[in-house]
Design a protein around this motif. Structure first.
Motif, PDB file in Angstrom:
ATOM      1  N   VAL A  81       3.916   2.473 -24.898  1.00 38.12           N
ATOM      2  CA  VAL A  81       3.933   1.225 -25.666  1.00 38.12           C
ATOM      3  C   VAL A  81       2.504   0.691 -25.836  1.00 38.12           C
ATOM      4  O   VAL A  81       2.110   0.258 -26.929  1.00 38.12           O
ATOM      5  N   ILE A  82       1.727   0.736 -24.759  1.00 40.51           N
ATOM      6  CA  ILE A  82       0.338   0.271 -24.810  1.00 40.51           C
ATOM      7  C   ILE A  82      -0.463   1.065 -25.844  1.00 40.51           C
ATOM      8  O   ILE A  82      -1.181   0.494 -26.672  1.00 40.51           O
ATOM      9  N   ARG A  83      -0.314   2.369 -25.805  1.00 45.78           N
ATOM     10  CA  ARG A  83      -1.048   3.209 -26.757  1.00 45.78           C
ATOM     11  C   ARG A  83      -0.584   2.951 -28.198  1.00 45.78           C
ATOM     12  O   ARG A  83      -1.396   2.921 -29.131  1.00 45.78           O
ATOM     13  N   ASP A  84       0.719   2.745 -28.368  1.00 48.19           N
ATOM     14  CA  ASP A  84       1.237   2.465 -29.719  1.00 48.19           C
ATOM     15  C   ASP A  84       0.691   1.144 -30.246  1.00 48.19           C
ATOM     16  O   ASP A  84       0.279   1.053 -31.416  1.00 48.19           O
ATOM     17  N   LEU A  85       0.679   0.109 -29.409  1.00 47.26           N
ATOM     18  CA  LEU A  85       0.154  -1.187 -29.837  1.00 47.26           C
ATOM     19  C   LEU A  85      -1.334  -1.104 -30.151  1.00 47.26           C
ATOM     20  O   LEU A  85      -1.816  -1.711 -31.115  1.00 47.26           O
ATOM     21  N   TYR A  86      -2.058  -0.353 -29.345  1.00 48.44           N
ATOM     22  CA  TYR A  86      -3.498  -0.165 -29.588  1.00 48.44           C
ATOM     23  C   TYR A  86      -3.720   0.489 -30.949  1.00 48.44           C
ATOM     24  O   TYR A  86      -4.563   0.049 -31.737  1.00 48.44           O
ATOM     25  N   ASP A  87      -2.945   1.528 -31.242  1.00 49.26           N
ATOM     26  CA  ASP A  87      -3.079   2.227 -32.517  1.00 49.26           C
ATOM     27  C   ASP A  87      -2.715   1.318 -33.695  1.00 49.26           C
ATOM     28  O   ASP A  87      -3.253   1.473 -34.794  1.00 49.26           O
ATOM     29  N   GLN A  88      -1.806   0.369 -33.446  1.00 50.84           N
ATOM     30  CA  GLN A  88      -1.372  -0.548 -34.500  1.00 50.84           C
ATOM     31  C   GLN A  88      -2.258  -1.794 -34.591  1.00 50.84           C
ATOM     32  O   GLN A  88      -2.000  -2.676 -35.413  1.00 50.84           O
ATOM     33  N   HIS A  89      -3.286  -1.878 -33.722  1.00 49.08           N
ATOM     34  CA  HIS A  89      -4.213  -3.018 -33.698  1.00 49.08           C
ATOM     35  C   HIS A  89      -3.497  -4.338 -33.387  1.00 49.08           C
ATOM     36  O   HIS A  89      -3.878  -5.393 -33.898  1.00 49.08           O
ATOM     37  N   VAL A  90      -2.473  -4.273 -32.540  1.00 53.52           N
ATOM     38  CA  VAL A  90      -1.780  -5.483 -32.092  1.00 53.52           C
ATOM     39  C   VAL A  90      -2.387  -5.906 -30.760  1.00 53.52           C
ATOM     40  O   VAL A  90      -2.436  -5.098 -29.821  1.00 53.52           O
ATOM     41  N   PRO A  91      -2.872  -7.134 -30.621  1.00 57.42           N
ATOM     42  CA  PRO A  91      -3.585  -7.546 -29.396  1.00 57.42           C
ATOM     43  C   PRO A  91      -2.709  -7.511 -28.144  1.00 57.42           C
ATOM     44  O   PRO A  91      -1.516  -7.830 -28.188  1.00 57.42           O
ATOM     45  N   ILE A  92      -3.340  -7.143 -27.023  1.00 59.09           N
ATOM     46  CA  ILE A  92      -2.697  -7.117 -25.715  1.00 59.09           C
ATOM     47  C   ILE A  92      -3.584  -7.858 -24.727  1.00 59.09           C
ATOM     48  O   ILE A  92      -4.811  -7.711 -24.734  1.00 59.09           O
ATOM     49  N   LEU A  93      -2.947  -8.642 -23.851  1.00 56.09           N
ATOM     50  CA  LEU A  93      -3.598  -9.226 -22.678  1.00 56.09           C
ATOM     51  C   LEU A  93      -2.976  -8.580 -21.446  1.00 56.09           C
ATOM     52  O   LEU A  93      -1.756  -8.566 -21.310  1.00 56.09           O
ATOM     53  N   GLY A  94      -3.801  -8.036 -20.563  1.00 54.41           N
ATOM     54  CA  GLY A  94      -3.292  -7.392 -19.350  1.00 54.41           C
ATOM     55  C   GLY A  94      -3.843  -8.063 -18.112  1.00 54.41           C
ATOM     56  O   GLY A  94      -5.060  -8.277 -18.012  1.00 54.41           O
ATOM     57  N   ILE A  95      -2.967  -8.396 -17.172  1.00 53.22           N
ATOM     58  CA  ILE A  95      -3.369  -9.124 -15.976  1.00 53.22           C
ATOM     59  C   ILE A  95      -2.988  -8.342 -14.723  1.00 53.22           C
ATOM     60  O   ILE A  95      -1.828  -7.968 -14.554  1.00 53.22           O
ATOM     61  N   CYS A  96      -3.957  -8.088 -13.843  1.00 51.45           N
ATOM     62  CA  CYS A  96      -3.770  -7.405 -12.555  1.00 51.45           C
ATOM     63  C   CYS A  96      -3.115  -6.039 -12.763  1.00 51.45           C
ATOM     64  O   CYS A  96      -3.769  -5.115 -13.221  1.00 51.45           O
ATOM     65  N   PHE A  97      -1.827  -5.879 -12.451  1.00 54.52           N
ATOM     66  CA  PHE A  97      -1.165  -4.617 -12.742  1.00 54.52           C
ATOM     67  C   PHE A  97      -1.298  -4.282 -14.225  1.00 54.52           C
ATOM     68  O   PHE A  97      -1.490  -3.114 -14.594  1.00 54.52           O
ATOM     69  N   GLY A  98      -1.206  -5.306 -15.080  1.00 56.33           N
ATOM     70  CA  GLY A  98      -1.376  -5.074 -16.512  1.00 56.33           C
ATOM     71  C   GLY A  98      -2.749  -4.532 -16.842  1.00 56.33           C
ATOM     72  O   GLY A  98      -2.898  -3.649 -17.691  1.00 56.33           O
ATOM     73  N   HIS A  99      -3.767  -5.066 -16.185  1.00 54.47           N
ATOM     74  CA  HIS A  99      -5.145  -4.580 -16.322  1.00 54.47           C
ATOM     75  C   HIS A  99      -5.225  -3.112 -15.905  1.00 54.47           C
ATOM     76  O   HIS A  99      -5.858  -2.287 -16.582  1.00 54.47           O
ATOM     77  N   GLN A 100      -4.556  -2.782 -14.815  1.00 51.58           N
ATOM     78  CA  GLN A 100      -4.628  -1.432 -14.278  1.00 51.58           C
ATOM     79  C   GLN A 100      -3.852  -0.419 -15.111  1.00 51.58           C
ATOM     80  O   GLN A 100      -4.338   0.689 -15.365  1.00 51.58           O
ATOM     81  N   ILE A 101      -2.654  -0.808 -15.561  1.00 51.97           N
ATOM     82  CA  ILE A 101      -1.851   0.175 -16.297  1.00 51.97           C
ATOM     83  C   ILE A 101      -2.417   0.420 -17.690  1.00 51.97           C
ATOM     84  O   ILE A 101      -2.261   1.515 -18.247  1.00 51.97           O
TER      85      ILE A 101
END
Length: 237
Positions: A81-101
């Motif tokens: 999902v992260i890679r798909d959103l990145y490819d679609q240029h949809v912003p993501i905020l990741g915190i702690c575990f989110g930062h790591q994954i």
């Protein structure tokens, strides 16, 4: 703005009645900063994923008690999902575990910190200023709660925040993903109660006491609301 929260964990049972879930801590934080976003939460740790990624302006990946190295089926799915959103240029905020994954979803590495737990209030210097971060800001302080951290940054990421304890404390991936190792959503009182709850059982007493000392010193405060502005500006077009 419509924001999806990918909840990878939640508040301990002993504290959730008073402080609510990790997902709702983000709702509360953005509310304190004056933003009226529309949030929808998906408990991905229970394999509850959105049926579609369309229709959301941005996504948040929360903290968790789980470790990225477990690489469970829901984590594997989340990384795609992260890679798909990145490819679609949809912003993501990741915190702690989110930062790591997020780092693990690309070619980064996550490992236990040989210096032990990062708990209490931690300060980080800004090495660069991503979209939304004022150019005059030099540092910030927020609550930390982690044993693992990114030890090799992905090739598509740049370090924007660091400390001696956590060299990759903040990563930015173009203008698409902004991640923090520490917790802007944790208010000071919650951090103190969480560290005290885990003291001795999960976090060694000496490390927990050192973390609590940073929370209890005169004038202790976090820059959480300011970081809410940074994050909001980052995800807004």
């Amino acid at each position: 703005m419509k924001i999806g929260i990918l909840a990878t964990g939640t508040t301990p049972d002993e504290l959730i009645a008073q402080y609510d879930s990790y997902a709702n801590m983000f709702v509360q934080l953005f509310g304190k900063a004056g933003y009226d976003f529309d949030f929808t939460t998906f408990d991905v740790r229970d394999d509850v994923f959105p049926e579609t990624l369309q229709g959301f302006d941005a996504w948040i990946i929360t903290g968790s008690k789980f470790n990225v190295e477990d690489n469970t089926p829901w984590m594997i799915r989340l990384k795609q999902v992260i890679r798909d959103l990145y490819d679609q240029h949809v912003p993501i905020l990741g915190i702690c575990f989110g930062h790591q994954i997020v780092a693990d979803a690309f070619d980064g590495q996550v490992s236990q910190n040989p210096n032990g737990w990062g708990v209490g209030l931690h300060s980080y210097q800004l090495d660069r200023h991503p979209k939304g971060v004022p150019a005059e800001t030099q540092s910030f302080t927020i609550s930390a709660m982690h044993r693992y951290q990114v030890t090799k940054k992905p090739s598509n990421a740049e370090v924007f925040a660091s400390s001696e304890f956590c060299p990759f404390a903040g990563l930015v991936y173009d203008d698409r993903i902004l991640t923090f190792q520490a917790h802007p959503e944790f208010m000071l009182e919650y951090e103190k109660e969480l560290v005290a709850l885990r003291k001795g059982e999960v976090i060694p007493e000496e490390e927990a006491n050192a973390g609590l000392a940073t929370c209890n010193k005169h004038g202790a405060k976090t820059d959480s609301v300011e970081l809410a502005h940074w994050m909001a500006r980052f995800i807004q077009k």
